[in-house]
Design an enzyme around this catalytic site. Structure first.
Site, PDB file in Angstrom:
ATOM      1  N   HIS A 180      -5.585  43.381  74.422  1.00  0.00           N
ATOM      2  CA  HIS A 180      -5.146  45.700  74.247  1.00  0.00           C
ATOM      3  C   HIS A 180      -5.515  45.734  75.777  1.00  0.00           C
ATOM      4  CE1 HIS A 180      -5.552  49.708  73.750  1.00  0.00           C
ATOM      5  NE2 HIS A 180      -7.348  49.183  74.011  1.00  0.00           N
TER       6      HIS A 180
ATOM      7  N   ASP B 288      -1.417  51.469  70.969  1.00  0.00           N
ATOM      8  CA  ASP B 288       0.081  50.483  72.169  1.00  0.00           C
ATOM      9  C   ASP B 288       1.080  50.687  71.149  1.00  0.00           C
ATOM     10  OD1 ASP B 288      -2.546  49.893  73.541  1.00  0.00           O
ATOM     11  OD2 ASP B 288      -2.877  48.412  72.028  1.00  0.00           O
TER      12      ASP B 288
HETATM   13  N1  NAD Z   1      -8.727  49.571  70.242  1.00  0.00           N
HETATM   14  C1  NAD Z   1      -8.484  50.437  70.780  1.00  0.00           C
HETATM   15  O1  NAD Z   1      -6.709  50.840  71.115  1.00  0.00           O
HETATM   16  C2  NAD Z   1      -9.134  51.419  71.580  1.00  0.00           C
HETATM   17  C3  NAD Z   1      -8.563  52.964  71.869  1.00  0.00           C
HETATM   18  C4  NAD Z   1      -9.046  53.772  72.108  1.00  0.00           C
HETATM   19  C5  NAD Z   1     -10.774  53.659  72.416  1.00  0.00           C
HETATM   20  N2  NAD Z   1     -11.240  52.384  72.224  1.00  0.00           N
HETATM   21  C6  NAD Z   1     -12.433  51.776  72.802  1.00  0.00           C
HETATM   22  O2  NAD Z   1     -13.373  52.414  71.058  1.00  0.00           O
HETATM   23  C7  NAD Z   1     -14.775  52.254  71.395  1.00  0.00           C
HETATM   24  C8  NAD Z   1     -15.484  53.825  71.221  1.00  0.00           C
HETATM   25  O3  NAD Z   1     -14.847  54.770  72.156  1.00  0.00           O
HETATM   26  P1  NAD Z   1     -14.654  56.165  72.182  1.00  0.00           P
HETATM   27  O4  NAD Z   1     -14.212  57.166  72.691  1.00  0.00           O
HETATM   28  O5  NAD Z   1     -15.071  56.683  70.890  1.00  0.00           O
HETATM   29  O6  NAD Z   1     -16.598  56.323  72.275  1.00  0.00           O
HETATM   30  P2  NAD Z   1     -17.724  57.615  72.663  1.00  0.00           P
HETATM   31  O7  NAD Z   1     -18.891  56.714  73.537  1.00  0.00           O
HETATM   32  O8  NAD Z   1     -17.743  57.975  72.575  1.00  0.00           O
HETATM   33  O9  NAD Z   1     -18.224  56.593  71.477  1.00  0.00           O
HETATM   34  C9  NAD Z   1     -19.147  55.533  70.852  1.00  0.00           C
HETATM   35  C10 NAD Z   1     -20.141  55.388  69.737  1.00  0.00           C
HETATM   36  O10 NAD Z   1     -20.511  54.209  69.537  1.00  0.00           O
HETATM   37  C11 NAD Z   1     -22.357  54.333  69.787  1.00  0.00           C
HETATM   38  N3  NAD Z   1     -22.582  52.731  69.450  1.00  0.00           N
HETATM   39  C12 NAD Z   1     -22.541  52.415  70.768  1.00  0.00           C
HETATM   40  N4  NAD Z   1     -23.375  50.418  70.255  1.00  0.00           N
HETATM   41  C13 NAD Z   1     -23.318  50.813  68.951  1.00  0.00           C
HETATM   42  C14 NAD Z   1     -23.321  49.694  67.962  1.00  0.00           C
HETATM   43  N5  NAD Z   1     -24.009  49.087  68.341  1.00  0.00           N
HETATM   44  N6  NAD Z   1     -23.763  50.216  67.006  1.00  0.00           N
HETATM   45  C15 NAD Z   1     -23.115  51.277  66.108  1.00  0.00           C
HETATM   46  N7  NAD Z   1     -22.635  52.558  67.253  1.00  0.00           N
HETATM   47  C16 NAD Z   1     -22.379  52.026  68.429  1.00  0.00           C
HETATM   48  C17 NAD Z   1     -22.410  55.114  71.211  1.00  0.00           C
HETATM   49  O11 NAD Z   1     -23.909  55.358  70.459  1.00  0.00           O
HETATM   50  C18 NAD Z   1     -21.761  56.095  70.762  1.00  0.00           C
HETATM   51  O12 NAD Z   1     -22.132  57.198  69.678  1.00  0.00           O
HETATM   52  C19 NAD Z   1     -14.606  52.294  73.027  1.00  0.00           C
HETATM   53  O13 NAD Z   1     -15.480  50.520  73.434  1.00  0.00           O
HETATM   54  C20 NAD Z   1     -13.477  51.693  73.360  1.00  0.00           C
HETATM   55  O14 NAD Z   1     -12.812  51.498  74.887  1.00  0.00           O
HETATM   56  C21 NAD Z   1     -10.215  50.939  71.833  1.00  0.00           C
HETATM   57  C1  NAG Z   2      -8.434  42.034  77.054  1.00  0.00           C
HETATM   58  O1  NAG Z   2      -9.018  43.158  76.698  1.00  0.00           O
HETATM   59  C2  NAG Z   2     -10.005  44.168  76.796  1.00  0.00           C
HETATM   60  C3  NAG Z   2      -9.537  45.695  75.970  1.00  0.00           C
HETATM   61  O2  NAG Z   2      -9.735  45.262  74.996  1.00  0.00           O
HETATM   62  C4  NAG Z   2     -10.508  44.765  77.859  1.00  0.00           C
HETATM   63  O3  NAG Z   2     -11.747  44.525  77.741  1.00  0.00           O
HETATM   64  C5  NAG Z   2     -10.872  42.892  78.516  1.00  0.00           C
HETATM   65  O4  NAG Z   2     -11.190  42.544  79.889  1.00  0.00           O
HETATM   66  C6  NAG Z   2      -9.196  42.252  78.556  1.00  0.00           C
HETATM   67  N1  NAG Z   2      -9.384  40.874  78.598  1.00  0.00           N
HETATM   68  C7  NAG Z   2      -9.632  40.196  79.855  1.00  0.00           C
HETATM   69  C8  NAG Z   2      -9.983  39.076  80.080  1.00  0.00           C
HETATM   70  O5  NAG Z   2      -9.071  41.420  81.088  1.00  0.00           O
END
Ligand code: NAD
Ligand code: NAG
Ligand code: NAG
Ligand code: NAG
Ligand code: NAG
Length: 333
Positions: free
Chosen positions: A187, A159
């Site tokens: 986030h 972000d």
């Molecule tokens: N914070 C951020 O800025 C941000 C940005 C983008 C994505 N994300 C989040 O990151 C996560 C991953 O995204 P992605 O696109 O790689 O998803 P993806 O579905 O391609 O990959 C996720 C992987 O996690 C594995 N997984 C699920 N549960 C697990 C566990 N208990 N232990 C180990 N591995 C496990 C799945 O099998 C899969 O291989 C999602 O939750 C997404 O929302 C966060």
């Molecule tokens: C806070 O942000 C997360 C993404 O990290 C989102 O999944 C979640 O729904 C948000 N929380 C609430 C209460 O909206």
């Protein structure tokens, strides 16, 4: 050469990890002279896919990559870790209720927090990426009581980078000439991208962002909405979530923890709120402006906050409180 460090990536068979692992393994994060043992954790059904990722990493023939350990077992994955990047989480499935999704994620991050407590080094740096990132991070920290809460953070750097880049494009300068944007809070779409302390180096001198952009309505409206909704916009266009930019942000975040932030600059990270900064309630993982030195972060205190900012900072805190209060009810389950 230094001793190798042990770095865990969870969700290692997923799409973010696929963009991330090469950068880590070639030294972009922990340094060009720091050997690495990469530990790749995913769930059992993904082990065959993980095997393919391992083959590709081997085929990169990287000098710093001492070993690769694919696993579906926490006792293997969390052993003696120096750094843990927790990307894997439970994705939302069709028809799944919000509460059930949160419950599933609390179970995962409780278990992984307990594994950190049991197997990792006490100095481990933990970065939570899997959503809901702030609350997952809080649950992991609570489940690892002997590791300092300061060693847990969640990713809001994507972000932050989005905000920086939007301002840079508007001003027609490279993103490197924009500094000190802030992401406050969760986030999610309630996050508050704040440019009141942002500086833009334009036409040979540093100027306040509002003066450089010269369009307050854009900065207070469309800019904020664009950053808040960027994730959804990428999904709509690509039919897949942002993985390349998320991987880049993970590298930026962890590299800053390892080597520090530049003098006079701050970045944004979801960190533990002890209730002493900007009126944000305690016991939340909330994104703040931070500076990092010697592997320790400090919230940048004393920035002036106007009423516009205050209400947006409070709204995102309210959302996090609600999510935390529901999440902790699942901790005992
Ligand atoms: N914070 C951020 O800025 C941000 C940005 C983008 C994505 N994300 C989040 O990151 C996560 C991953 O995204 P992605 O696109 O790689 O998803 P993806 O579905 O391609 O990959 C996720 C992987 O996690 C594995 N997984 C699920 N549960 C697990 C566990 N208990 N232990 C180990 N591995 C496990 C799945 O099998 C899969 O291989 C999602 O939750 C997404 O929302 C966060
Ligand atoms: C806070 O942000 C997360 C993404 O990290 C989102 O999944 C979640 O729904 C948000 N929380 C609430 C209460 O909206
Ligand atoms: C601002 O940009 C100019 C080049 O346009 C550069 O010479 C100068 O060092 C920059 N200043 C800062 C503080 O980065
Ligand atoms: C850096 O941190 C380490 C460990 O916390 C500490 O031992 C050391 O004295 C610190 N160094 C500086 C320069 O602050
Ligand atoms: C993690 O904890 C150690 C003490 O075990 C401390 O020295 C270090 O600064 C902490 N790291 C961060 C990023 O806060």
């Amino acid at each position: 050469m230094a001793e190798p460090i042990r770095v865990l990536v969870t969700g290692a068979a997923g799409q973010i990890a696929y963009s991330l692992l090469f950068s880590i393994a070639k030294g972009d994060v922990f340094g060009k002279d720091q050997p690495i043992i990469l530990i790749l954790l995913d769930i059992s059904p993904m082990l065959p896919v993980l095997e393919g990722v391992v083959m590709e990493l081997q085929d990169c023939a990287l000098p710093l990559l001492n070993d690769i350990i694919p696993t579906d077992k926490e006792e293997v994955g969390f052993k003696d870790l120096d750094a843990a990047i927790l990307v894997g989480s439970m994705p939302r499935k069709d028809g799944m209720e919000r509460k059930d999704l949160l419950k599933a994620n609390v179970a995962i991050f409780k278990s992984q927090g307990a594994a950190l407590e049991k197997y990792a080094k006490k100095t481990v740096k933990v970065l939570v990426v899997g959503n809901p990132a702030n609350t997952n991070c809080l649950i992991a920290a609570k489940s690892a009581p002997s590791i300092p809460k300061e060693n847990f953070s969640c990713l809001t750097r994507l972000d932050h980078n989005r905000a920086r880049s939007q301002v840079a494009m508007r001003c027609g300068v490279p993103a490197t000439q924009v500094k000190n944007v802030i992401i406050w809070g969760n986030h999610s779409s309630t996050q508050y991208p704040d440019v009141h302390h942002c500086m833009v180096n334009m036409s040979g001198s540093e100027q306040a962002c509002f003066e450089a952009v010269k369009d307050d309505a854009w900065l207070k409206g469309e800019f904020i909405a664009t950053v808040q909704q960027r994730g959804a916009a990428v999904i709509k266009a690509r039919k897949l979530s942002s993985a390349m930019s998320a991987a880049k942000a993970i590298c930026d975040h962890m590299r800053d923890i390892w080597t520090g932030t530049p003098d006079g600059e701050f970045t944004s990270m979801g960190v533990y709120s002890s209730g002493n900064s900007y009126g944000v309630p305690e016991d939340l993982i909330y994104s703040f402006p931070v500076q990092i030195k010697n592997k320790s972060w400090k919230i940048v205190d004393g920035l002036a906050i106007n009423d516009f900012s205050r209400s947006k900072m409070d709204a995102t805190a309210t959302e996090l409180i609600e999510e935390r209060d529901t999440a902790v009810t699942f901790l005992g389950v």
